[in-house]
Structure formats: structure tokens, C-alpha cells
Design an enzyme around this catalytic site. Sequence first.
Site, PDB file in Angstrom:
ATOM      1  N   CYS A  11       9.639  72.534 -55.603  1.00  0.00           N
ATOM      2  CA  CYS A  11       8.451  71.991 -54.948  1.00  0.00           C
ATOM      3  C   CYS A  11       7.296  72.988 -55.035  1.00  0.00           C
ATOM      4  O   CYS A  11       6.154  72.614 -55.323  1.00  0.00           O
ATOM      5  CB  CYS A  11       8.774  71.662 -53.494  1.00  0.00           C
ATOM      6  SG  CYS A  11       7.448  70.803 -52.621  1.00  0.00           S
TER       7      CYS A  11
ATOM      8  N   CYS B 253       7.019  82.205 -52.681  1.00  0.00           N
ATOM      9  CA  CYS B 253       6.999  80.922 -53.394  1.00  0.00           C
ATOM     10  C   CYS B 253       6.985  81.111 -54.903  1.00  0.00           C
ATOM     11  O   CYS B 253       7.195  80.155 -55.639  1.00  0.00           O
ATOM     12  CB  CYS B 253       5.777  80.112 -52.972  1.00  0.00           C
ATOM     13  SG  CYS B 253       4.204  80.901 -53.359  1.00  0.00           S
TER      14      CYS B 253
END
Length: 230
Positions: free
Chosen positions: A116, A226
Site C-alpha cells: 500500500c 514506509c
Amino acid sequence: MDILNVENSLVNLSLEERLQAIIQLFPKDKLVFSTSFGQEDQAILYAIATQSLGIQIFTLDTGRQFQESYELMDLSINKYAVSIDTYFPKTESVEKLVKEKGFNSFYSSVDNRKECCFIRKIEPLNRALQGAKVWITGLRAEQSDNRANMPMIEWDEQRQLFKINPLIDWTFEQLTAYLNQHKIPQNPLHKKGFVSIGCAPCTRAITEGEHPRAGRWWWENSQKECGLHA
């Protein structure tokens, strides 16, 4: 370029002086600054705007932001009369992800979360950095273990550009003092315990004594990154 010598020349300078030195070293049209409107980014945005440095500014909109983040973005653009380019994830990639795994697949595993993050952050970032030779960020060494030993200037081999972190050696106390001194607008979520603010479903407030990154992806045991600054 001797990166170590350049970094040493910046160490004793103020934020404003560091940015001025950077634009003397590199072509201005090849410099970009990425902001997520966190406290560090707000400090750099202020320094760029009030000195009229002309550095291109961009942000990434993952589509899962807090409303407070959007409000701060509009406030900052209007207050400092700056233009900020917004990069969104590719529609077809988001649609495919949601169709195959649902809206909240990132809760299921670290791999799903990284998938994601790649779709919503890393791929748009790579597009935003195309053609740039210098990427200015708001990273600070105190933010996480991953960032503890990051230099002020480094060569990003993957993207073939210099990455400059002008606040890397600032303490949180220094940052707070700068923000207060210049009355720089901040996300109201900071006063509610949100130190590091990312996507709404992936960020929670932290309690006293918790690590600043503890509120990011709190349900998993990971490095709390991330991949933007791998």
C-alpha cells in the site's frame, strides 16, 4: 563533489544559511523539497518561502490523509504565497489493490502494508523526483533508529540524486523553539499526541515516554518506515 567537505561547511550554519548555501551549489531548477506538512517540513517551508529561494515544493497525497493535514496545507500555501505540486497515486493501481485486497489490507501483514505504501507513496515520489538533482527533506536523526546515523548530505544511488537533510542534527527542542519563534502554523494533531503524522488509518497518538514513531503502523513490529527514506 566532496560530500563530506560540503556537509562540514554546513554544520555551524542556521537553517536559512544552509538553504542559501545549497542553492549556491546546485542549479535551482534541479532542487526540490518534499513536504508532508509535519513540524520539520513546516520549518523548512517557512525558510524557503520567507527567503524567496524559489525551490520547487511538492507533497504526496495518498488519499488517506487527515482532514487537519489538508487544512494545514491550504493555510500554509495562502500564508506564504507558495505553489506546492501535489502528486497522487495512480488511479488504476489503487483500484486494483482495493478490488483484490480491500480498503484496509495494510492491517493484515507488513508485506501488505508495504504494498500500500508503495502504491500510495513511493511510486508518486519517484514521479515527483524525475529530473531533480537534489532532494531536500525534513528528516531528523532523533525521529527513528533508521535515521539516527543519516548524514546531512547523501547520494541516492537508486534515484541518481543528492538527498539533503538540513535538519538532520536538530533536536526536538531546537525545532520547537524555531517554530514558536517564527509563529509557524502546525498541525493541531500535534497537540493531541500525534508526533509523526501519516495516513489517518495508519497513525495514532502516542503516550508519554513512547518513541516518536510508535504511533505509525502501531499494530506491527517493524522499523516504522514506509520506504520513502530507505
